[in-house]
Design a protein around this motif. Structure first.
Motif, short mmCIF file in Angstrom:
data_model
loop_
_atom_site.label_atom_id
_atom_site.label_comp_id
_atom_site.label_asym_id
_atom_site.label_seq_id
_atom_site.Cartn_x
_atom_site.Cartn_y
_atom_site.Cartn_z
N ARG A 45 33.06 68.92 44.84
CA ARG A 45 34.15 69.31 43.93
C ARG A 45 33.92 70.72 43.38
O ARG A 45 34.87 71.49 43.19
N ALA A 46 32.66 71.07 43.12
CA ALA A 46 32.35 72.42 42.65
C ALA A 46 32.70 73.46 43.72
O ALA A 46 33.22 74.54 43.40
N LEU A 47 32.45 73.14 44.99
CA LEU A 47 32.80 74.06 46.06
C LEU A 47 34.32 74.23 46.16
O LEU A 47 34.82 75.33 46.40
N ALA A 48 35.04 73.13 45.97
CA ALA A 48 36.50 73.21 46.00
C ALA A 48 37.02 74.10 44.88
O ALA A 48 37.93 74.92 45.08
N ARG A 49 36.43 73.96 43.70
CA ARG A 49 36.84 74.80 42.57
C ARG A 49 36.54 76.27 42.84
O ARG A 49 37.26 77.16 42.36
N ALA A 50 35.49 76.52 43.60
CA ALA A 50 35.12 77.91 43.92
C ALA A 50 36.01 78.52 44.99
O ALA A 50 35.97 79.73 45.22
N GLY A 51 36.81 77.68 45.66
CA GLY A 51 37.74 78.21 46.65
C GLY A 51 37.54 77.72 48.07
O GLY A 51 38.29 78.12 48.97
N ALA A 52 36.56 76.86 48.30
CA ALA A 52 36.33 76.34 49.65
C ALA A 52 37.30 75.20 49.95
O ALA A 52 37.73 74.47 49.05
N GLN A 53 37.61 75.03 51.23
CA GLN A 53 38.35 73.85 51.68
C GLN A 53 37.31 72.79 52.04
O GLN A 53 36.57 72.94 53.01
N VAL A 54 37.25 71.74 51.26
CA VAL A 54 36.25 70.70 51.49
C VAL A 54 36.79 69.71 52.52
O VAL A 54 37.90 69.18 52.37
N VAL A 55 36.00 69.47 53.56
CA VAL A 55 36.43 68.62 54.67
C VAL A 55 35.38 67.54 54.91
O VAL A 55 34.19 67.82 54.95
N ARG A 56 35.85 66.31 55.08
CA ARG A 56 34.92 65.22 55.37
C ARG A 56 34.50 65.28 56.84
O ARG A 56 35.34 65.29 57.75
N ALA A 57 33.20 65.31 57.07
CA ALA A 57 32.65 65.28 58.43
C ALA A 57 31.20 64.85 58.33
O ALA A 57 30.54 65.06 57.30
N GLN A 58 30.70 64.23 59.38
CA GLN A 58 29.32 63.78 59.39
C GLN A 58 28.63 64.26 60.66
O GLN A 58 29.22 64.26 61.74
N MET A 59 27.38 64.65 60.52
CA MET A 59 26.65 65.17 61.67
C MET A 59 26.34 64.08 62.70
O MET A 59 25.99 64.39 63.83
N GLU A 60 26.50 62.81 62.32
CA GLU A 60 26.35 61.73 63.29
C GLU A 60 27.58 61.61 64.19
O GLU A 60 27.53 60.95 65.23
N ASP A 61 28.70 62.22 63.77
CA ASP A 61 30.00 62.02 64.40
C ASP A 61 30.51 63.33 64.99
O ASP A 61 31.07 64.17 64.29
N VAL A 62 30.33 63.50 66.32
CA VAL A 62 30.73 64.74 66.96
C VAL A 62 32.23 64.98 66.83
O VAL A 62 32.68 66.12 66.65
N ALA A 63 33.02 63.91 66.93
CA ALA A 63 34.47 64.06 66.86
C ALA A 63 34.90 64.66 65.52
O ALA A 63 35.78 65.52 65.47
N SER A 64 34.27 64.20 64.42
CA SER A 64 34.65 64.74 63.10
C SER A 64 34.24 66.20 62.99
O SER A 64 34.96 67.01 62.40
N LEU A 65 33.12 66.57 63.58
CA LEU A 65 32.67 67.96 63.55
C LEU A 65 33.59 68.85 64.38
O LEU A 65 33.95 69.95 63.97
N THR A 66 33.97 68.36 65.55
CA THR A 66 34.84 69.14 66.43
C THR A 66 36.20 69.37 65.78
O THR A 66 36.75 70.49 65.83
N ALA A 67 36.75 68.32 65.16
CA ALA A 67 38.04 68.46 64.48
C ALA A 67 37.95 69.46 63.34
O ALA A 67 38.86 70.28 63.14
#
Length: 308
Positions: A45-67
């Motif tokens: 949430r702090a990163l989002a307030r700073a201006g980043a687009q926060v995206v859910r992804a997990q390093m166990e899941d290649v599909a989420s990383l690729t997307a």
């Protein structure tokens, strides 16, 4: 020349290195996709307030990383090592390697223009000497990146100054590690890795294809303890943890300390300063952020436990 596509994906954005990289990218005007498994967490949430687009992804899941990496120019990759805060108790070097390989595969599948991977100094000596298992893991990830033919930069920092800000080194009113009192250990501030990473994305023509070790200072643990004590205005003795005691807990950790005592990182500090002349030495880091972090830890620690 700065790329026209200003989007960079940061893996591990809520961690120490990822957070520093995100900070410098945002300050440099980049669009940052900050990847995290928990977008509702405090750091996310702090990163989002700073201006980043926060995206859910997990390093166990290649599909989420690729997307998450689709249509991005750059991708910053870092994986935790065994024992890193937030990793499961059963997290292994094989997990670390698998995660690093997954990120590289995602970068390849998404066609990113520049991957920056943080490894560790000394990983490239794997073929000429026995190195600690964590260095071998980083080297395996580096080799996979090379096999994929990714446009990549490999950064190999030494031990982080931030390691001295918590219970890893501050125990029972003393500084305690497995390093011998008279052995100099090379150090680097995480924030400076963030600065160099942003510079690499900004100047891909200078950085793609490079692998560089990074170190900004070199001090014995006795000197580190004295510098911390001076900054805090208190005595902080150094107490070496016997290697035998470390070996009782982990053979790998014991060997890592023996390797640091006998061989060490051997990074070129002058070369790092040519890349980043303002890289902080330990005293500067203490003055800017380190002393405050250490003081906060010591005041929050139980009086009968670490940092008493």
């Amino acid at each position: 020349m700065t790329p026209k596509n200003r989007t960079v994906v940061v893996v591990g954005a809520t961690g120490l290195q990822g957070g520093a990289v995100t900070h410098h990218l945002l300050r440099g005007g980049w669009q940052v996709r900050a990847l995290t498994r928990d977008p509702n967490g405090t750091r996310a949430r702090a990163l989002a307030r700073a201006g980043a687009q926060v995206v859910r992804a997990q390093m166990e899941d290649v599909a989420s990383l690729t997307a998450a990496a689709k249509d991005a120019w750059g991708l910053f990759s870092v994986q935790p090592t065994v024992g890193s805060p937030g990793t499961p108790p059963d997290f292994t070097t094989e997990d670390e390697v698998r995660w690093g390989v997954n990120v590289a595969e995602a970068a390849h599948a998404a066609g990113v223009g520049h991957l920056v991977f943080t490894s560790v100094a000394g990983a490239d000596r794997h073929l000429s000497e026995k190195v600690p298992v964590n260095l071998v893991g980083k080297w395996r990830i580096e080799q996979h990146i090379a096999r994929l033919g990714l446009p990549a930069t490999i950064l190999r920092p030494v031990s982080f100054m931030e390691n001295f800000t918590g219970g890893y080194a501050l125990q029972n009113g003393s500084l305690s590690t497995g390093i011998a009192p008279d052995t100099a250990q090379q150090l680097m501030a995480v924030d400076d890795v963030g600065f160099i990473t942003e510079s690499a994305f900004r100047h891909p023509e200078e950085w793609i294809g490079r692998a560089v070790s990074l170190a900004a200072d070199e001090l014995t643990p006795v000197q580190v303890a004295a510098a911390i004590g001076k900054a805090l205005g208190t005595a902080l003795p150094y107490v070496q943890i016997p290697i035998g005691a470390i070996r009782d807990l982990s053979e790998d950790f014991a060997y890592a300390n023996e390797w640091l005592n006998e061989r060490g990182y051997r990074a070129d500090i002058a070369a790092t300063r040519r890349i980043h002349p303002a890289a902080m030495d330990f005293s500067t880091w203490l003055e800017r952020t380190g002393a405050a972090q250490i003081s906060a830890f010591l005041h929050s620690a139980p009086t009968t436990g670490q940092g008493a």
